[in-house]
Design an enzyme around this catalytic site. Structure first.
Site, PDB file in Angstrom:
ATOM      1  N   GLU A 115      -5.559  10.144  -4.277  1.00  0.00           N
ATOM      2  CA  GLU A 115      -5.540   8.729  -4.424  1.00  0.00           C
ATOM      3  C   GLU A 115      -4.119   8.355  -4.421  1.00  0.00           C
ATOM      4  O   GLU A 115      -3.331   9.130  -4.490  1.00  0.00           O
ATOM      5  CB  GLU A 115      -6.222   8.186  -5.549  1.00  0.00           C
ATOM      6  CG  GLU A 115      -5.748   9.004  -6.933  1.00  0.00           C
ATOM      7  CD  GLU A 115      -6.376   8.364  -8.092  1.00  0.00           C
ATOM      8  OE1 GLU A 115      -6.396   7.252  -8.419  1.00  0.00           O
ATOM      9  OE2 GLU A 115      -7.017   9.342  -8.792  1.00  0.00           O
ATOM     10  N   LYS A 117      -0.541   6.509  -5.502  1.00  0.00           N
ATOM     11  CA  LYS A 117       0.054   6.666  -6.877  1.00  0.00           C
ATOM     12  C   LYS A 117       0.323   4.964  -6.992  1.00  0.00           C
ATOM     13  O   LYS A 117       1.295   4.703  -6.204  1.00  0.00           O
ATOM     14  CB  LYS A 117       1.323   7.603  -6.609  1.00  0.00           C
ATOM     15  CG  LYS A 117       1.837   7.801  -8.021  1.00  0.00           C
ATOM     16  CD  LYS A 117       2.836   8.760  -8.165  1.00  0.00           C
ATOM     17  CE  LYS A 117       3.323   8.905  -9.542  1.00  0.00           C
ATOM     18  NZ  LYS A 117       4.123   7.781 -10.086  1.00  0.00           N
ATOM     19  N   ASP A 119       2.042   1.933  -8.473  1.00  0.00           N
ATOM     20  CA  ASP A 119       3.356   1.592  -9.081  1.00  0.00           C
ATOM     21  C   ASP A 119       3.223   0.469 -10.257  1.00  0.00           C
ATOM     22  O   ASP A 119       3.240  -0.648  -9.967  1.00  0.00           O
ATOM     23  CB  ASP A 119       4.373   0.969  -8.137  1.00  0.00           C
ATOM     24  CG  ASP A 119       5.713   1.423  -8.366  1.00  0.00           C
ATOM     25  OD1 ASP A 119       5.931   2.031  -9.538  1.00  0.00           O
ATOM     26  OD2 ASP A 119       6.603   1.033  -7.745  1.00  0.00           O
ATOM     27  N   TYR A 227      -7.574   7.158 -13.650  1.00  0.00           N
ATOM     28  CA  TYR A 227      -7.495   8.226 -12.862  1.00  0.00           C
ATOM     29  C   TYR A 227      -7.598   9.475 -13.631  1.00  0.00           C
ATOM     30  O   TYR A 227      -7.407  10.676 -12.941  1.00  0.00           O
ATOM     31  CB  TYR A 227      -6.115   8.179 -11.954  1.00  0.00           C
ATOM     32  CG  TYR A 227      -4.871   7.984 -12.846  1.00  0.00           C
ATOM     33  CD1 TYR A 227      -4.370   8.905 -13.884  1.00  0.00           C
ATOM     34  CD2 TYR A 227      -3.990   6.765 -12.699  1.00  0.00           C
ATOM     35  CE1 TYR A 227      -3.137   8.831 -14.524  1.00  0.00           C
ATOM     36  CE2 TYR A 227      -2.800   6.775 -13.090  1.00  0.00           C
ATOM     37  CZ  TYR A 227      -2.414   7.584 -14.061  1.00  0.00           C
ATOM     38  OH  TYR A 227      -1.220   7.580 -14.861  1.00  0.00           O
ATOM     39  N   LYS A 316       5.547  11.469  -2.720  1.00  0.00           N
ATOM     40  CA  LYS A 316       6.276  10.168  -2.716  1.00  0.00           C
ATOM     41  C   LYS A 316       6.474   9.652  -1.336  1.00  0.00           C
ATOM     42  O   LYS A 316       6.907  10.340  -0.433  1.00  0.00           O
ATOM     43  CB  LYS A 316       7.527  10.429  -3.428  1.00  0.00           C
ATOM     44  CG  LYS A 316       7.620  10.755  -4.957  1.00  0.00           C
ATOM     45  CD  LYS A 316       6.660   9.895  -5.794  1.00  0.00           C
ATOM     46  CE  LYS A 316       7.235   8.898  -6.580  1.00  0.00           C
ATOM     47  NZ  LYS A 316       8.090   9.206  -7.426  1.00  0.00           N
ATOM     48  N   CYS A 410      27.833 -26.371  12.839  1.00  0.00           N
ATOM     49  CA  CYS A 410      27.000 -25.019  13.555  1.00  0.00           C
ATOM     50  C   CYS A 410      27.862 -24.098  14.002  1.00  0.00           C
ATOM     51  O   CYS A 410      28.760 -24.283  14.682  1.00  0.00           O
ATOM     52  CB  CYS A 410      26.008 -25.773  14.702  1.00  0.00           C
ATOM     53  SG  CYS A 410      25.299 -24.215  15.661  1.00  0.00           S
ATOM     54  N   CYS A 413      27.348 -23.904  18.241  1.00  0.00           N
ATOM     55  CA  CYS A 413      27.710 -25.317  19.228  1.00  0.00           C
ATOM     56  C   CYS A 413      28.494 -26.286  18.334  1.00  0.00           C
ATOM     57  O   CYS A 413      29.198 -27.035  19.065  1.00  0.00           O
ATOM     58  CB  CYS A 413      26.569 -25.745  19.585  1.00  0.00           C
ATOM     59  SG  CYS A 413      25.653 -26.939  18.288  1.00  0.00           S
ATOM     60  N   CYS A 428      21.043 -27.201  12.415  1.00  0.00           N
ATOM     61  CA  CYS A 428      22.244 -27.768  13.370  1.00  0.00           C
ATOM     62  C   CYS A 428      21.386 -28.984  14.026  1.00  0.00           C
ATOM     63  O   CYS A 428      20.380 -28.921  14.796  1.00  0.00           O
ATOM     64  CB  CYS A 428      22.255 -26.507  14.430  1.00  0.00           C
ATOM     65  SG  CYS A 428      23.063 -27.227  15.918  1.00  0.00           S
ATOM     66  N   CYS A 434      22.613 -27.043  21.718  1.00  0.00           N
ATOM     67  CA  CYS A 434      22.918 -25.775  21.114  1.00  0.00           C
ATOM     68  C   CYS A 434      22.595 -24.749  21.795  1.00  0.00           C
ATOM     69  O   CYS A 434      21.243 -24.456  21.896  1.00  0.00           O
ATOM     70  CB  CYS A 434      22.282 -25.788  19.548  1.00  0.00           C
ATOM     71  SG  CYS A 434      22.921 -24.244  18.562  1.00  0.00           S
TER      72      CYS A 434
END
Ligand code: I6G
Length: 756
Positions: A115, A117, A119, A227, A316, A410, A413, A428, A434
């Site tokens: 199954e 794991k 977190d 589990y 892991k 910008c 440009c 911009c 541009c």
């Protein structure tokens, strides 16, 4: 009412509510509308308030959380909560399996219970005579903290075991987690209130469990997945771990839906690979998978080493979060001029790849996270999601580390950068002057889901714009083999191929064309909606806001719920007598999909009788002023503004003059039945299909009248699953939606409907 009568009604209500809770929180399979559940809970509270002597700790009304405690007590675990040995690659896994087989005197193959794991935070629950008496964190494995008051508020933790045959005492162990969706919602709400957010779902789960006030915990979207078992007194458990898990499920505990029994090291490796591929799509963060020898007799023979069982291992996945430093922050200009700060990072291996850039999204984000150049940061890369900076470690900030400031002009440009007050995104102001915006607009136009111009990659677009050969998408169709052949890394043959691909791309669909134009806010789905609604680009050239918004519908009903409600009414025209006066309770009693209590109120206020409601379309129902599904006032202004601009109108005209064309789309679900043999079907595609791309299949199915949706629901007609199908396949199986393979897809593409 006598105390006796109250006691009988209370017992019946508790049993019903616990059953609804179990269906909703443990099995993810709701059984009654929210309104009915709320009514029962209100009634239970009313009776308990009138008869306080009948309140018991296992009553579902007690889940909201009682008084805050002053401090956490200590709990000594009767059976220690062990840790697991870890491994990180296939060789280490094979070594584990070899060790197991050799200790079991050379058995050929071992069955493992496998199954993910999760977190979260490991927790042990103690039940005596079927009642929850204690909840404790793992702590150091020998002693944990007493969190009984908080455990009681988690709806997937049974207060009382279901069924029967449970041992006198049983400790059930598992992981308390916060699902990703709940985490995002909770953080958004915290942010909105200006409160501190959590860094990740694990910290949020841990922080929520370590609350002195259980009323706080009760508001957090926590779930517990079980589990293992700890102490067991006065009862026997099955011989196989997988059977023990099934028994736990029978007693009302939630298990990971991914639990499987696999054969030998190869079975373990395949399971790890499968979960690894789906990691980003799972509803919870996981950091690996766990394998346990399934036979409990074999487990006993293998025993323990130090503080870990010899019969289990955690394989892991690469960490999704790592520490690194910000070397610089640069600003990228996107297709719509949005200026995105991007952190250049000291390269770091995270989530299985080396990461050297992380998006910072916008200046609000930079300010909120308080990123300075030189900072040490936690960077996260989960699945294919763009890496992001989770947070800064301010205690490690070097002296004089410069703050990040938005450039006034910008970087590409030199046009002014504008950031309207209250908006997170700076832009911009150069528009197609541009070069960055021009490049991005052309890349988008050529992309696979837009005009699908094969061979026109990003690098080539950069060259075309930099050399002044292309200023806007329409210029692409004037390119010649000679011009292209002169470019870097382009020979005569590639140039010819590209000109052919440009020619081929001219035959497209209206939806793709509208999407390719890159109107701000118009993604693929809305482009399809607009194509269905307007059927050609010409009406869009003179579209007004009123054509897009401003319906007469029902307040509070959006396009999705309108569709579900209208579909129900169409399918059940005789659900009620025509002259029956409507009220919210009557409508809720029909269990119409998507009909919440507030929508039922609004609907009943709008339609006095069932007869008035019969025959309405989804468009009649959509409220809040929406006429084209999914388009509100802001989006409408953007669309109108785009098509009103002379420059955009010219480009559209030049594209059409160059020969870009599409079949006139036929309205779905009505009209010509032969051209729309799949009208009325809602399909979902998942996995890799053979010989046809997913987008291509989508276009073809839509052209035949089917609706192609992105997620599976009870309204889905078929899920079409190719190789390595993901979580959508699991969802289909769970909801009982028929699944089609490649042959089924081919049947659909011939315009025939396979047997479900
Ligand atoms: O930390 C753990 C995560 C998941 C576990 C565990 C587990 O099973 C799926 N199982 C055991 C036996 C232990 N820790 C000690």
């Amino acid at each position: 009412m006598t105390s006796n009568d109250a006691s009988t009604e209370i017992a019946a209500l508790r049993a019903e509510i616990e059953q609804h809770n179990h269906r909703y929180y443990v099995l993810d399979d709701p059984s009654v509308p929210d309104a009915e559940y709320d009514r029962q809970m209100r009634r239970l509270r009313e009776l308990e308030a009138a008869h306080p002597e009948l309140v018991t700790p296992d009553s579902p009304s007690q889940r909201v959380g009682g008084e805050a405690i002053a401090a956490f007590g200590e709990v000594r675990h009767a059976v220690p909560m062990l840790s697991l040995e870890n491994c990180f690659d296939g060789d280490e896994l094979a070594d584990f399996d070899r060790r197991v087989r050799s200790r079991l005197h050379g058995v050929n193959e071992v069955d493992y219970s496998a199954e993910p794991k999760l977190d979260g935070l490991a927790v042990s629950l103690r039940y005596e005579h079927g009642l929850l008496v204690r909840g404790a964190t793992r702590g150091d494995g020998a002693t944990g903290e007493d969190i009984t008051h908080n455990a009681r508020t988690i709806p997937s933790i049974p207060l009382k075991l279901r069924g029967g045959g449970w041992p006198e005492v049983i400790e059930v162990r598992g992981e308390v987690v916060m699902p990703k969706a709940g985490f995002e919602r909770m953080n958004a709400a915290l942010r909105e209130r200006g409160e501190k957010t959590f860094v990740n779902p694990r910290n949020a789960a841990a922080g929520s469990l370590r609350q002195l006030d259980p009323r706080m915990t009760a508001q957090r979207p926590l779930a517990m997945y079980c589990y293992a078992v700890g102490e067991v007194v006065g009862g026997e458990l099955p011989d196989r771990h997988s059977e023990v898990l099934k028994q736990l499920a029978g007693w009302g505990f939630k298990l990971s839906p991914e639990v499987r029994v696999v054969r030998g090291a190869q079975g373990c490796a395949d399971f790890h690979a499968d979960i690894g591929r789906r990691r980003a799509d799972l509803p919870m963060d996981i950091d690996g998978v766990v394998f346990k020898v399934d036979s409990r007799a074999q487990q006993a023979e293998l025993g323990f080493v130090a503080r870990a069982p010899r019969w289990a291992i955690a394989y892991k996945f690469p960490a999704q979060e790592e520490l690194t430093t910000v070397e610089a922050v640069e600003f990228q200009v996107g297709r719509t001029g949005a200026i995105t700060p991007v952190a250049r990072l000291k390269p770091v291996f995270v989530g299985g790849v080396t990461v050297s850039n992380a998006t910072l999204h916008n200046m609000d984000e930079v300010e909120r996270k308080d990123v300075h150049v030189g900072d040490t940061v936690i960077v996260r890369r989960a699945g294919d999601v763009i890496p992001e900076i989770v947070r800064v470690l301010p205690e490690r900030r070097p002296a004089g580390a410069p703050a990040v400031v938005l450039p006034p002009v910008c970087p590409v440009c030199g046009s002014a950068v504008v950031r309207p007050a209250g908006e997170a995104v700076a832009r911009c102001s150069g528009g197609l002057f541009c070069a960055a915006q021009r490049k991005e607009a052309i890349k988008h136009f050529a992309s696979r889901r837009a005009m699908d111009i094969e061979g026109l990659g990003d690098k080539l677009v950069d060259q075309l714009v930099e050399q002044g050969l292309v200023h806007d998408p329409a210029d692409l169709y004037a390119l010649t083999v000679e011009q292209l052949a002169g470019l870097e890394r382009m020979g005569e043959k590639s140039a010819e191929n590209l000109v052919d691909a440009l020619e081929a791309s001219k035959q497209t669909t209206l939806a793709r064309f509208l999407f390719a134009l890159g109107v701000m806010g118009i993604g693929e789905t809305l482009a399809q909606t607009l194509a269905d609604h307007f059927r050609d680009v010409t009406p869009l050239l003179s579209v007004r806001s009123d054509d897009l918004v401003g319906g007469q519908g029902v307040t509070g009903i959006g396009p999705k719920s309108a569709e579900a409600i209208a579909a129900y009414i169409a399918e059940h025209p005789d659900a009620l007598p025509d002259d029956m006066a409507l009220d919210a309770a009557t409508l809720l009693g029909l269990a119409i999909p998507q009909l919440t209590a507030s929508r039922a109120d609004a609907l009943a206020a709008h339609f006095p009788t069932w007869g008035a409601l019969r025959g309405v379309s989804a468009a009649d129902l959509v409220g809040g002023g929406t006429r084209v599904a999914g388009i509100g006032a802001v989006l409408a202004e953007q669309i109108v503004g785009f098509f009103a601009q002379v420059h955009n109108r010219e480009i559209i005209q030049r594209l059409r003059d160059a020969g870009v064309r599409w079949e006139s789309p036929v309205l779905r679900g009505d009209g010509d039945g032969d051209a729309q043999p799949l009208a009325g079907l809602t399909l979902v595609l998942t996995g890799t299909l053979e010989g046809i791309g997913r987008n291509e299949a989508k276009d073809a199915l839509q052209a035949l009248g089917a609706k192609v949706a992105g997620s599976v629901s009870r309204n889905t007609s078929f899920v079409i699953a190719g190789a390595e199908a993901g979580s959508k396949l699991g969802k289909a199986e769970k909801l009982g939606v028929p699944v089609l393979d490649q042959a089924g897809l081919e049947t659909l593409l011939r315009g025939e409907i396979p047997a479900g």
